[in-house]
Enzyme design. Sequence first.
Site, PDB file in Angstrom:
ATOM      1  CB  CYS A 159      -1.737 -23.511  41.737  1.00 12.23           C
ATOM      2  SG  CYS A 159      -0.762 -25.214  41.463  1.00 12.23           S
ATOM      3  CG  PHE A 160      -5.627 -20.740  38.565  1.00  9.03           C
ATOM      4  CD1 PHE A 160      -5.194 -20.454  37.458  1.00  9.03           C
ATOM      5  CD2 PHE A 160      -5.661 -22.427  38.754  1.00  9.03           C
ATOM      6  CE1 PHE A 160      -4.907 -20.996  36.263  1.00  9.03           C
ATOM      7  CE2 PHE A 160      -5.917 -23.116  37.792  1.00  9.03           C
ATOM      8  CZ  PHE A 160      -5.313 -22.458  36.558  1.00  9.03           C
ATOM      9  CB  CYS A 161      -3.769 -17.382  44.142  1.00  7.75           C
ATOM     10  SG  CYS A 161      -2.584 -16.227  43.236  1.00  7.75           S
ATOM     11  CB  ALA A 162      -6.814 -21.765  44.490  1.00  4.61           C
ATOM     12  CG  HIS A 163      -0.271 -23.163  45.218  1.00  4.69           C
ATOM     13  ND1 HIS A 163       0.877 -23.282  44.847  1.00  4.69           N
ATOM     14  CD2 HIS A 163      -0.873 -21.916  44.848  1.00  4.69           C
ATOM     15  CE1 HIS A 163       1.225 -22.247  44.186  1.00  4.69           C
ATOM     16  NE2 HIS A 163       0.371 -21.532  44.057  1.00  4.69           N
TER      17      HIS A 163
END
Length: 339
Positions: free
Chosen positions: A230-234
Amino acid sequence: VHLLPFTSTPEELVEEARKALTSGPAPAKLLAVTGASNVTGEVPPLAALAEAAHEAGALILVDAAQLVPHRPIDMAALGIDYLAISGHKLYAPYGAGALIGSARQLEQSKPMLQGGGAIKLVTTSDVLWADAPERHEAGSPNTVGVVALGAACDALRDIGMNLVVEAEHALARQLWTGLDRITGIRQLRMWPEGSCDRVGVTTFTAAGYPDHLLANVLAAEYGIGVRNGCFCAHPLVMQLLGVEETEAHEIRAEVAGGDETRIPGAVRASLNLATPEQDVREFLAALERIMARGPSFAYRRIPLRNEYVPVNDTRGWPDMHVRLSPAPNREVEGEREIS
Ligand SMILES: Cc1ncc(COP(=O)(O)O)c(C=O)c1O
């Protein structure tokens, strides 16, 4: 803190920002936005957002960690009050970054961290802070990191950011259109194509492949490193993947209980100055092959995790002084383990 909603166009984002800035119980002080999405590469309309912030009497902070390696940024022309950048996304080593703002504003603001170097005089009842920038640089500085960050900026200026943009643009087009042509690949975007600038990043899903499995097939069978998850952007990734709120709650409860198998995710490929065209071609060819023929190895899922490892990869590990572990929690006696 008021979170802006996800929007379906850049214009709608500006509208939502305008509403949020003027509808709170107290006057808004700061509008904080990302300079470029680390998930989709899309660049929000920064000048219009700055205008909206200023009209409401607020300042704007742009987190340009993802933008600054890809684009020249004219803070004055865009109306940006504060710009945050991260060294390790700018070809410098980890650990250093910068908050750039006007001397007047930084002079007036209280330090976030307090400590040596940030003070003029301390008494038992009072502190006189140093002038900016020292007042915001408490503690022993990461001198090596800062020197390296400066060197990276110099190198980019020598190359010329316009050249960086030009080279990236051609490669990014190749990557995006190449991915669009592969059956089963779906690139994730917030806004319609052509409605905003976009840096050389793309996040996608592949029909039939959980994100970690695809990332692992690319790594194990093709030597290609991509990021997945989620690339620290959940919240954004869940929104782009269409995960409903009730499902998100269920997943949260499962993760809190130790079962991570349903954490959603996607796969991200990104370009930088070091990416030759051949890498893009090989990446697209690898994906095309995987989607058409499947993986060559068999993979097993790690219990309770959304992670996969190859089971019949007989190549072994490279000869190193430390032993790499193929799966978490594996005990290797007498040797240092990295998992
Ligand atoms: C937009 C954005 N801001 C901030 C960060 C984090 O930067 P740092 O690792 O310097 O804390 C990242 C990436 O991890 C990012 O994509």
